[in-house]
Design an enzyme around this catalytic site. Structure first.
Site, mmCIF file in Angstrom:
data_model
loop_
_atom_site.group_PDB
_atom_site.id
_atom_site.type_symbol
_atom_site.label_atom_id
_atom_site.label_comp_id
_atom_site.label_asym_id
_atom_site.label_seq_id
_atom_site.Cartn_x
_atom_site.Cartn_y
_atom_site.Cartn_z
ATOM 1 C CE LYS A 178 28.652 26.599 45.241
ATOM 2 N NZ LYS A 178 29.302 26.724 46.569
ATOM 3 C CD GLU A 196 35.579 27.465 47.002
ATOM 4 O OE1 GLU A 196 35.140 27.787 48.129
ATOM 5 O OE2 GLU A 196 35.051 27.823 45.937
ATOM 6 C CE LYS A 255 32.592 31.314 50.576
ATOM 7 N NZ LYS A 255 31.666 30.150 50.638
#
Length: 325
Positions: A148, A199, A244
């Site tokens: 992240k 991403e 998702k």
């Protein structure tokens, strides 16, 4: 058909931080459908980034109770005016119920390949470069790490993580934290340490720069990718999409999205919100269609529900039928 809606909180092991903030628990909504002796279950995570909240999702499901309890089908459920997360929990509960009543697994009912054990990414929460380097050292035996990022110091984070986890494959989630001005530099820093995929480097509403930039790293849409209605605008900007179920509105539209993405030569990543094994189970059925699997939500919790999906390190086993599907 009887509908049961429940709110649950699952503490995280420590905290979980991305570029938009931190959380210490997974706040989920579950849907249970009861028909005779059969139960079907689904779980969702209402996400404020998409203007969905737990109270809103629970209220929307409660308002649809009469239609659901009349014996709603998956096709009818898709027409309800529900938040995407609510539709996901309902759709997955209907699939689970159908499997229990038919005595067949969902993958067979849906015409999907039989799920096999697969490697999932393991996420390192956003922290200082030093702390993320230390976390990488502790996770260095995991084959695929998801980092992240999205704040100042990302290049140093990458350098320390690669030094401390030299054998791990690396993927990045910037969570819309970079800008068009920093994009070239950050993608080059990713390529320098062997990152395979990034991403959502830019905000969903400010990602046109991706059309004209050359890159040595796969760029994957997350916040920019939702359902079929968003797919065509991604072609030419992104190389892959992260599917998702809380964004698509369930397994049913996720299957359609995966097939449509493949027809457009877009790679597929299957991802998750932070949730329990009940939310991972239907998403795992997309694993045979995906190049990257990121379903490590239960690994980040203090405890999972029981029965649960078994993880042998980062090797994720197919969900047990007693859990879902």
């Amino acid at each position: 058909m009887r509908l049961i809606i429940a709110e649950e909180r699952w503490p995280i092991a420590g905290s979980f931080t991305i570029s938009r903030g931190s959380k210490t628990e997974a706040h989920v909504v579950t849907v249970t459908l009861e028909v005779g002796s059969h139960l079907g279950r689904g779980e969702c995570v209402p996400y404020p980034r998409y203007e969905e909240t737990v109270p809103q999702v629970m209220a929307a499901l409660a308002a649809a109770r009469d239609r659901i309890e009349a014996g709603i089908t998956r096709e009818e459920a898709a027409t309800l005016q529900l938040p995407h997360a609510a539709r996901n929990a309902l759709d997955c509960a209907l699939w689970d119920l159908a499997a229990k009543r038919a005595g067949q697994p969902v993958w067979q009912l849906a015409g999907l390949p039989e799920p096999k054990p697969a490697i999932t990414a393991y996420t390192l929460s956003l922290d200082t470069p030093e702390a993320m380097g230390e976390a990488a050292a502790r996770a260095a035996e995991r084959p695929l790490l998801k980092l992240k990022l999205g704040r100042d110091g990302d290049a140093e984070r990458l350098r320390l993580i690669r030094r401390n986890a030299p054998r791990s494959r690396l993927i990045i989630d910037a969570n819309e934290g970079w800008t068009p001005d920093t994009l070239d530099r950050m993608l080059a820093a990713c390529a320098d340490v062997g990152v395979e995929l990034v991403e959502q480097p830019l905000p969903a509403g400010n990602d046109e720069a991706l059309r004209s930039i050359s890159r040595a790293v796969t760029v994957c849409a997350d916040e920019s990718a939702h359902g079929l209605d968003t797919l065509d605008r991604l072609v030419g900007k992104y190389d892959a999409i992260n599917i998702k179920l809380d964004k698509t509105g369930g397994l049913t539209p996720a299957i359609a999205l995966a097939r449509a993405a493949r027809a457009r030569d877009l790679g597929i990543m299957v991802g998750c919100m932070l949730a329990t094994s009940l939310a991972m189970a239907p998403a795992f059925l997309l694993a045979p269609l995906a190049a990257v699997i990121d379903l490590d939500g239960p690994l980040l919790l203090k405890e999972d529900r029981s029965p649960a999906i078994r993880f042998d390190g980062s090797l994720m086993q197919p969900p047990p039928p007693a859990l879902w599907g």
